[in-house]
Design an enzyme around this catalytic site. Structure first.
Site, PDB file in Angstrom:
ATOM      1  N   HIS A 211       0.378  -1.163   0.165  1.00 18.91           N
ATOM      2  CA  HIS A 211       0.316  -0.368  -0.234  1.00 18.91           C
ATOM      3  C   HIS A 211       0.663   1.605  -0.269  1.00 18.91           C
ATOM      4  O   HIS A 211       1.996   1.304   0.518  1.00 18.91           O
ATOM      5  CB  HIS A 211      -0.998  -0.182   1.450  1.00 18.91           C
ATOM      6  CG  HIS A 211      -2.182  -0.868   1.420  1.00 18.91           C
ATOM      7  ND1 HIS A 211      -2.934  -0.307   0.179  1.00 18.91           N
ATOM      8  CD2 HIS A 211      -2.535  -2.303   1.517  1.00 18.91           C
ATOM      9  CE1 HIS A 211      -4.184  -1.793   0.092  1.00 18.91           C
ATOM     10  NE2 HIS A 211      -3.744  -2.338   0.942  1.00 18.91           N
ATOM     11  N   LYS A 657     -12.962   5.340   7.740  1.00 20.14           N
ATOM     12  CA  LYS A 657     -13.559   7.076   6.302  1.00 20.14           C
ATOM     13  C   LYS A 657     -15.005   7.456   6.504  1.00 20.14           C
ATOM     14  O   LYS A 657     -15.518   8.171   6.757  1.00 20.14           O
ATOM     15  CB  LYS A 657     -12.544   6.873   5.513  1.00 20.14           C
ATOM     16  CG  LYS A 657     -12.531   8.493   4.141  1.00 20.14           C
ATOM     17  CD  LYS A 657     -11.443   7.825   3.227  1.00 20.14           C
ATOM     18  CE  LYS A 657     -11.972   7.452   2.671  1.00 20.14           C
ATOM     19  NZ  LYS A 657     -13.013   8.017   1.627  1.00 20.14           N
TER      20      LYS A 657
END
Length: 1007
Positions: A211, A657
């Site tokens: 990532h 999120k």
């Protein structure tokens, strides 16, 4: 030399160390302007005397707890100062005396400002940093960044040192260790038989993922590994010449760091990510996992002697099934990464296989040298003699050495396997050509023949060394090394299926159908013997690519074994059809055998279809979707084919999120409990795959506590969890730290599985009701700020380096699923990883705490009277004391709050040119931070952050002095870059990226 060596145990009283290295910080350090490069002769003599006669040390006055804690950290401070001196000398030598003096002046000023709360020093620091030229800025940034890197190395070494001190002192096993877990299980009355059953059925898999938060180049990581090795050597007794030589080597490696480009000139490619990940196998996993399993077998044999498999061989340890394995997403994760194709999947599998086969060849070659037993001295088993006779080695010099001849034959077959499977020749040529092994099991069988013969003929001591580790490695790694998961977002699958249906004339508008009609159409097609795919039709590039990667997976399974690819993860699973579509795609690529619903030829997919539930809404729908899947006609045969198991992945990042820290954790908790009920009703074993990140806002935090805080019944010996970004390096770059982190995962899984009653407080129903109320209020507060505040996205993009992070060559995958056009950009389109990474850079770490304070205050304000208010506070305090879920939640938040800094964050706020927006948003964030700290103190009874972990609190606080200059300079560089005046200056752009690197290194778990 060994990294496990440490100073003698008699010098200091042992102290507890944290299980997870990435979640710790450092004690203070400095880069003195003048100091010797190595410890003085007096210090060296003192250490040697302590090593020689620890019992002869003079009695000291009784020390206070604070004094004792400080004494334990003396070696850490010494190491940091030593490495700091080397770095300072390097700066002076490479950049000149004036550059060194500048760095030292900034350091001293920052220390005065941070540790002495000297406001004048703060103003002076600001003036110093603003006056720097572009070249001076980069030198200062590099110096402070590398100091954080070196301090991290020193901290890791101190962790290893403290653990060795514990072992030498005979201290009780620490929480997080296997010994502690086994003792707790034994004390709870768990039998050896139950423990044996647990390991026979368990599956624990860390999954490495690539990532865009790993900011280190491999060249930098390699140099730092060598520094760590050399630093560990200094704990061994050394002559003056040896110590001087060690110092010279360390100085050289620090110089290497300074002269090596810290940043990549080009974006990392998938092939680079594959190679980076493989480096951790060489460093940690190949030897660490077999070693860990051997130690576990010994501990089990000691605590549970009845768990031995064979009473006829009392000296042999309990042999465990390969319950611990490795997984990877690198090369197979296509979600949002167009660079992952069938070719990258093939490359990942080939590189993995090459690495493990070469390692096996080296180990077999070494065994051939070690096992020199003569048949004139000791007998061998008939099976071993048969292996020796089948060997192509007919040298008369080894006629009486059956073990060597057998191993030469094994090497020849393994060399042929390497050539056949990878197309690469063995590093050492075999004595003659031989037939390759059909699979890893055949290789393992030959190795086991050698082990059995040794044990049967007075060679138990030999059987428990290198060859035992080799046998364990084969069971864990096979010929594939790690299972490569494939992942794609559900929208892509739908588009591919729609195109296949349209081209075949089955359905012109599949995407527009209702969910019920989609299911009907998919199931009907799964019962058809014919394929949809037309050989001469010109399909779109997307469809060709998706079918190609599944075809490649089928080929790889035939070449490397079924474990190389066995999981297919569907991101953003919203409906049952999202899962059934992948079953149909497997049918189209020859990976679904039989027919769904057939009694005579039931469906047998090669890949397990695994949903990934990510958003808050997805988590709430998870149990219903899985119930529909398990009730699907004919799906029972699919479950049976997969061993009675079904995996479900839960996403921590996107749910955070989407709904904020508190709501994300609570919805994950509820989803797990609901899934357990569904699976228990169907008598199917549930395996949860936890998509955790590095930051607390993405499910990070100490792994041991995270697993123990899982709801009862959700572990049961089955767990997979991701290791992402820079956390991989923090956990596994150091072999001993890596082994400790792997041990922690096993220990926590043992305790969570076999001691589940400890996780269920008596007031659980009450606690859950309160938690629901808190979650509802926190969700409202978080959503109101992030998604309902006009202009918030503009504030975020202006006050964090998110745009520059997207421009930094961090990983092969874009920072957003969509192009970040300034007019069209949305928080919803941004990946959760750079979202959290950006908040860490500006020192707010908002995803790890926002909404908690408002939630608690609203709950208490609703109390009708003082008595009810006190009762609510008392309930919250019981929750934190007796409910592991809530305890871990608040502990992680406490750590995040300790790492935040509103004063630094206010500087980033100035980057927002809209004064009204700036004041509105930052005022709300600041107010919520203070309220969260206040409510946390009310519940825990502690005003200071990390009051129950003073070492970590002190470490974080002391590290701020070295982060402050980096944050200050980042803000100044962002101003210059965004103004357009210096936008084309490569030094400014490089300076921004260097500060991103330095801040990430200083915070450690920022991605």
């Amino acid at each position: 030399m060994t990294q496990q060596a440490a100073r003698p145990a008699g010098r200091r009283k042992p102290t507890a160390s944290r299980a997870d290295a990435p979640d710790t910080a450092l004690a203070s350090a400095s880069i003195p302007a003048t100091a010797p490069s190595a410890p003085s002769a007096k210090t060296t003599r003192s250490r040697r005397a302590s090593a020689a006669k620890p019992e002869a040390a003079p009695a000291a006055p009784a020390a206070t707890p604070a004094r004792r804690a400080s004494d334990k950290d003396v070696p850490l401070r010494e190491d940091i100062r030593f490495l700091g001196r080397l770095l300072g000398d390097c700066v002076r030598e490479q950049e000149g005396e004036s550059a060194f003096e500048l760095v030292e002046t900034i350091r001293q000023t920052a220390v005065r400002f941070r540790r002495e709360n000297d406001r004048a020093a703060g103003a002076e620091l600001d003036r110093l940093l603003k006056r720097l030229s572009r070249d001076q800025t980069n030198s200062v940034v590099r110096a402070f960044s590398y100091f954080s890197h070196l301090a991290n190395i020193a901290e890791d070494q101190h962790h290893n040192r403290r653990r060795r001190v514990h072992a030498l002192a005979g201290s009780p096993p620490q929480p997080g260790s296997l010994a502690h877990a086994l003792q707790a299980i034994d004390a709870a009355g768990v039998t050896g038989k139950a423990l044996r059953k647990f390991f026979d059925e368990a599956l624990i898999v860390p999954v490495l993922t690539a990532h865009p938060t790993e900011v280190q180049r491999k060249s930098i990581l390699d140099a730092e590994r060598e520094i760590a090795r050399l630093l560990a050597e200094r704990d061994l007794p050394m002559t003056a010449r040896e110590r001087d030589h060690n110092t010279a080597l360390l100085r050289a490696r620090v110089t290497t760091l300074w002269q090596t480009r810290m940043l990549r000139n080009t974006r990392l490619m998938v092939v680079d990510e594959i190679e980076n990940a493989l480096s951790y196998y060489r460093t940690c996993f190949l030897r660490g996992i077999p070693q860990l399993m051997s130690e576990l077998e010994e501990d089990i044999a000691a605590v549970f002697p009845a768990a031995r498999k064979s009473k006829a061989a009392p000296a042999a340890s309990t042999q465990l099934a390969p319950f611990f394995q490795m997984g990877s997403w690198i090369g197979g994760d296509r979600d949002g990464n167009p660079n992952v194709t069938a070719d990258t999947l093939q490359h990942a599998a080939s590189q993995q296989s090459s690495l493990i086969l070469e390692w096996y060849l080296d180990e077999v070659h070494a065994l051939g040298a070690e096992l020199s037993m003569s048949s004139l001295m000791v007998e061998a088993s008939p099976e071993l003699l048969a292996l020796a006779e089948a060997s192509p080695d007919h040298s008369e010099h080894r006629a009486d050495e059956p073990y060597r001849r057998a191993l030469i034959g094994i090497y020849a077959r393994l060399a042929a396997t390497c050539q056949a499977v990878t197309g690469q020749a063995a590093p050492r040529h075999p004595v003659a050509d031989s037939a390759p092994y059909a699979d890893a099991q055949s290789f393992a069988a030959d190795v086991q023949v050698v082990i059995d013969s040794l044990r049967a003929h007075h060679g138990e001591a030999l059987a428990r060394t290198r060859i035992d580790a080799l046998a364990k490695a084969i069971a864990v790694f096979g010929f594939h090394l790690a299972s490569i998961d494939m992942r794609q977002v559900s929208d892509v699958h739908e588009a591919v299926i729609a195109e296949l249906f349209a081209a075949a004339g089955v359905e012109a508008n599949y995407a527009g159908l209702t969910e019920a009609r989609k299911q009907e159409l998919l199931l009907a097609e799964l019962r058809q013997p014919r394929l949809l795919t037309l050989p001469w039709h010109a399909y779109s590039e997307q469809t060709r690519s998706e079918l190609a990667i599944l075809n490649m997976a089928r080929e790889l399974r035939g070449r490397y074994g079924a474990r190389v690819a066995r999981n297919y993860i569907i991101s953003h699973t919203e409906t049952l059809s999202d899962l059934v579509e992948v079953l149909l795609l497997q049918k189209e690529t020859g990976m679904l055998h039989g027919t769904l619903g057939s009694k005579t030829n039931p469906a047998r997919p090669e890949l397990m279809v695994i949903p990934l539930f990510e958003t808050i809404e997805d988590l709430r729908n998870a149990a219903g979707i899985m119930q529909s899947l398990l009730e699907l006609p004919g799906f029972a045969s699919v479950i049976a084919h997969h061993g009675g198991e079904q995996e479900v992945m839960l996403g921590y990042s996107d749910s955070n999120k989407d709904g904020g820290f508190l709501t994300s954790n609570w919805e994950l908790y509820k989803a797990e409990l609901a899934l357990v009920q569904v699976f228990e009703a169907r008598r199917v074993k549930l395996r949860l795959f936890h998509g955790r990140g590095g930051t607390v806002g993405r499910g990070g935090g100490p792994t041991y506590q995270a697993i123990l805080s899982q709801p009862p019944g959700t572990v049961n010996g089955q767990i997979r969890l991701t290791e992402q970004g820079e956390i991989i390096n923090s956990k596994f770059a150091n072999a001993e730290i890596g082994r400790r982190n792997l041990e922690t995962v096993i220990a926590a899984t043992l305790e969570a599985s076999l001691l589940p009653t400890q996780n269920a407080p008596k007031d659980l129903a009450t606690f859950e009701a309160v938690m629901q109320q808190l979650s509802d209020r926190a969700f409202t507060s978080y959503r109101h700020l992030v998604y309902d505040t006009p202009g918030f996205k503009d504030y975020f993009f202006a006050t964090t380096p998110i745009t520059e992070i997207a421009d930094l060559n961090l990983g092969s995958r874009p920072a957003s699923r969509k192009l970040m056009d300034k007019k069209q950009r949305r928080i919803e389109d941004l990946r959760a990883i750079p979202w959290g990474f950006s908040w860490g850079q500006c020192r707010l770490l908002l995803p790890g705490w926002y909404g908690f304070g408002s939630a608690v205050k609203a709950l208490l304000d609703e109390a009708p009277d003082e008595r009810a208010h006190k009762a609510a506070v008392a309930t919250l305090r019981r929750m934190v004391k007796t409910w592991p879920f809530f305890t871990t939640l608040l502990s992680n938040m406490d750590m995040v709050l300790a790492k935040t800094d509103l004063a630094v964050a206010s500087r980033y706020a100035q980057l927002c040119e809209d004064a009204v927006l700036r004041k509105t948003v930052f005022a709300r964030i600041s107010a919520e931070w203070h309220l969260t700290c206040e409510m946390l103190a009310l519940i825990t009874g502690r005003q200071e952050r990390l009051a129950d972990n003073p070492l970590l609190a002190r470490s974080i606080k002391n590290r701020f002095a070295y982060l402050d200059p980096l944050n200050h300079l980042q803000v100044e560089l962002l101003k210059r870059y965004r103004s357009g005046k210096d936008g084309d200056d490569i030094r400014v752009r490089r300076g921004i990226h260097l500060t991103i690197n330095g801040v990430a290194a200083g915070l450690r778990n920022s991605g």
